[in-house]
Design a protein around this motif. Sequence first.
Motif, PDB file in Angstrom:
ATOM      1  N   GLY A   4     143.841  41.581  39.535  1.00  0.00           N
ATOM      2  CA  GLY A   4     144.016  41.370  40.959  1.00  0.00           C
ATOM      3  C   GLY A   4     143.065  42.239  41.737  1.00  0.00           C
ATOM      4  N   LYS A   5     142.714  41.764  42.913  1.00  0.00           N
ATOM      5  CA  LYS A   5     141.816  42.501  43.808  1.00  0.00           C
ATOM      6  C   LYS A   5     142.310  42.238  45.224  1.00  0.00           C
ATOM      7  CE  LYS A   5     136.985  42.501  45.285  1.00  0.00           C
ATOM      8  NZ  LYS A   5     135.666  41.898  45.027  1.00  0.00           N
ATOM      9  N   HIS A   6     142.379  43.307  46.023  1.00  0.00           N
ATOM     10  CA  HIS A   6     142.819  43.144  47.407  1.00  0.00           C
ATOM     11  C   HIS A   6     141.998  44.069  48.296  1.00  0.00           C
ATOM     12  CE1 HIS A   6     145.496  41.858  50.570  1.00  0.00           C
ATOM     13  NE2 HIS A   6     145.667  43.115  50.932  1.00  0.00           N
ATOM     14  N   GLU A   7     141.504  43.516  49.402  1.00  0.00           N
ATOM     15  CA  GLU A   7     140.709  44.291  50.359  1.00  0.00           C
ATOM     16  C   GLU A   7     141.462  44.387  51.674  1.00  0.00           C
ATOM     17  OE1 GLU A   7     136.586  43.148  50.818  1.00  0.00           O
ATOM     18  OE2 GLU A   7     136.614  42.241  48.833  1.00  0.00           O
ATOM     19  N   ILE A   8     141.293  45.531  52.326  1.00  0.00           N
ATOM     20  CA  ILE A   8     141.927  45.741  53.618  1.00  0.00           C
ATOM     21  C   ILE A   8     141.038  46.651  54.467  1.00  0.00           C
ATOM     22  CG2 ILE A   8     143.330  47.702  52.861  1.00  0.00           C
ATOM     23  CD1 ILE A   8     145.633  46.387  54.525  1.00  0.00           C
ATOM     24  N   GLU A   9     140.933  46.339  55.740  1.00  0.00           N
ATOM     25  CA  GLU A   9     140.148  47.147  56.669  1.00  0.00           C
ATOM     26  C   GLU A   9     141.088  48.109  57.387  1.00  0.00           C
ATOM     27  OE1 GLU A   9     137.724  45.932  60.520  1.00  0.00           O
ATOM     28  OE2 GLU A   9     136.783  45.152  58.680  1.00  0.00           O
ATOM     29  N   MET A  10     140.641  49.366  57.533  1.00  0.00           N
ATOM     30  CA  MET A  10     141.477  50.393  58.163  1.00  0.00           C
ATOM     31  C   MET A  10     140.667  51.246  59.116  1.00  0.00           C
ATOM     32  SD  MET A  10     143.690  51.832  54.962  1.00  0.00           S
ATOM     33  CE  MET A  10     142.242  52.433  54.142  1.00  0.00           C
ATOM     34  N   GLU A  68     136.822  58.237  36.571  1.00  0.00           N
ATOM     35  CA  GLU A  68     135.746  58.589  37.502  1.00  0.00           C
ATOM     36  C   GLU A  68     136.323  59.003  38.852  1.00  0.00           C
ATOM     37  OE1 GLU A  68     131.571  56.666  39.126  1.00  0.00           O
ATOM     38  OE2 GLU A  68     133.144  55.315  38.467  1.00  0.00           O
ATOM     39  N   TRP A  69     135.927  60.177  39.302  1.00  0.00           N
ATOM     40  CA  TRP A  69     136.158  60.618  40.676  1.00  0.00           C
ATOM     41  C   TRP A  69     134.772  60.592  41.326  1.00  0.00           C
ATOM     42  CZ3 TRP A  69     141.050  60.983  41.935  1.00  0.00           C
ATOM     43  CH2 TRP A  69     141.997  61.605  41.135  1.00  0.00           C
ATOM     44  N   GLN A  70     134.545  59.725  42.258  1.00  0.00           N
ATOM     45  CA  GLN A  70     133.252  59.639  42.921  1.00  0.00           C
ATOM     46  C   GLN A  70     133.477  59.882  44.414  1.00  0.00           C
ATOM     47  OE1 GLN A  70     130.937  56.180  41.855  1.00  0.00           O
ATOM     48  NE2 GLN A  70     129.692  56.348  43.700  1.00  0.00           N
ATOM     49  N   GLU A  71     133.447  61.173  44.777  1.00  0.00           N
ATOM     50  CA  GLU A  71     133.687  61.544  46.171  1.00  0.00           C
ATOM     51  C   GLU A  71     132.567  61.016  47.052  1.00  0.00           C
ATOM     52  OE1 GLU A  71     134.604  65.537  48.812  1.00  0.00           O
ATOM     53  OE2 GLU A  71     134.358  65.736  46.665  1.00  0.00           O
ATOM     54  N   PRO A  72     132.826  60.438  48.188  1.00  0.00           N
ATOM     55  CA  PRO A  72     134.111  60.355  48.889  1.00  0.00           C
ATOM     56  C   PRO A  72     134.771  58.982  48.807  1.00  0.00           C
ATOM     57  CG  PRO A  72     132.398  59.888  50.464  1.00  0.00           C
ATOM     58  CD  PRO A  72     131.727  60.056  49.109  1.00  0.00           C
ATOM     59  N   ASN A  73     134.310  58.101  47.910  1.00  0.00           N
ATOM     60  CA  ASN A  73     134.788  56.735  48.105  1.00  0.00           C
ATOM     61  C   ASN A  73     135.322  55.995  46.880  1.00  0.00           C
ATOM     62  OD1 ASN A  73     132.339  56.484  46.874  1.00  0.00           O
ATOM     63  ND2 ASN A  73     131.498  55.018  48.301  1.00  0.00           N
ATOM     64  N   LYS A  74     135.420  56.612  45.703  1.00  0.00           N
ATOM     65  CA  LYS A  74     135.852  55.808  44.563  1.00  0.00           C
ATOM     66  C   LYS A  74     136.645  56.624  43.554  1.00  0.00           C
ATOM     67  CE  LYS A  74     133.982  52.614  41.126  1.00  0.00           C
ATOM     68  NZ  LYS A  74     132.756  52.077  40.551  1.00  0.00           N
ATOM     69  N   SER A  98     132.139  52.320  59.725  1.00  0.00           N
ATOM     70  CA  SER A  98     131.695  53.210  60.793  1.00  0.00           C
ATOM     71  C   SER A  98     132.338  54.569  60.538  1.00  0.00           C
ATOM     72  CB  SER A  98     132.102  52.663  62.169  1.00  0.00           C
ATOM     73  OG  SER A  98     133.508  52.739  62.338  1.00  0.00           O
ATOM     74  N   ASP A  99     132.123  55.537  61.444  1.00  0.00           N
ATOM     75  CA  ASP A  99     132.675  56.879  61.257  1.00  0.00           C
ATOM     76  C   ASP A  99     134.184  56.875  61.037  1.00  0.00           C
ATOM     77  OD1 ASP A  99     130.183  57.929  61.522  1.00  0.00           O
ATOM     78  OD2 ASP A  99     130.488  58.724  63.545  1.00  0.00           O
ATOM     79  N   LYS A 100     134.873  55.971  61.696  1.00  0.00           N
ATOM     80  CA  LYS A 100     136.333  55.969  61.638  1.00  0.00           C
ATOM     81  C   LYS A 100     136.912  54.655  61.132  1.00  0.00           C
ATOM     82  CE  LYS A 100     136.701  59.354  65.280  1.00  0.00           C
ATOM     83  NZ  LYS A 100     137.250  59.700  66.576  1.00  0.00           N
ATOM     84  N   LYS A 101     136.105  53.890  60.403  1.00  0.00           N
ATOM     85  CA  LYS A 101     136.585  52.604  59.901  1.00  0.00           C
ATOM     86  C   LYS A 101     136.028  52.378  58.496  1.00  0.00           C
ATOM     87  CE  LYS A 101     137.406  48.922  62.447  1.00  0.00           C
ATOM     88  NZ  LYS A 101     137.254  47.754  63.298  1.00  0.00           N
ATOM     89  N   ILE A 102     136.910  51.923  57.602  1.00  0.00           N
ATOM     90  CA  ILE A 102     136.500  51.623  56.233  1.00  0.00           C
ATOM     91  C   ILE A 102     137.098  50.294  55.789  1.00  0.00           C
ATOM     92  CG2 ILE A 102     136.268  54.042  55.533  1.00  0.00           C
ATOM     93  CD1 ILE A 102     139.054  52.425  53.911  1.00  0.00           C
ATOM     94  N   ASN A 103     136.523  49.782  54.716  1.00  0.00           N
ATOM     95  CA  ASN A 103     137.093  48.642  54.019  1.00  0.00           C
ATOM     96  C   ASN A 103     137.499  49.184  52.654  1.00  0.00           C
ATOM     97  OD1 ASN A 103     137.027  46.350  52.046  1.00  0.00           O
ATOM     98  ND2 ASN A 103     136.659  45.219  53.928  1.00  0.00           N
TER      99      ASN A 103
END
Length: 150
Positions: A4-10, A68-74, A98-103
């Motif tokens: 399964g794979k799920h994406e969400i924008e925050m 794997e710890w891949q700072e800052p995103n994985k 952006s600075d305050k938004k991620i997927n």
Amino acid sequence: MPSGKHEIEMNVPVNDVWKFVSDMNQWAPLVPGYIDHEILNDRESTWTFKGDLGIVHKKVQLKVIITEWQEPNKVTFDLIGLSEKFTGGGSFYAKTISDKKINMTGHLNIKASGMLGSVINPVLKSFVPKMTKELTEAVADKLTEIYSSS
């Protein structure tokens, strides 16, 4: 392999996502059916949860090994069944918009082997995507609750 794979924008900065997902104590309790977990070391833990596979309700214990710890995103991990013959893995990946938004993307795959594998794997094909979505959304909700910058 059932996956399964799920994406969400925050609206959460990537560094805040990292603070959260780099600590298994933060997101282990968000696994659907969570009972408890134990940290063995900085890369290994055991998780116990109640698996509800429709006709089968079972307490399942898995060893989670961070590969794997891949700072800052994985963060990437392997799963090994301790109470049942399951193998798999997963990841959380945060892509900066952006600075305050991620997927954020959650991915999970689990396969049963052994005598029950041929019976359980078809059920896992619908269960794993649902579990992936629930876990990813629970992590996103908790992150938004803790770190959201309005």
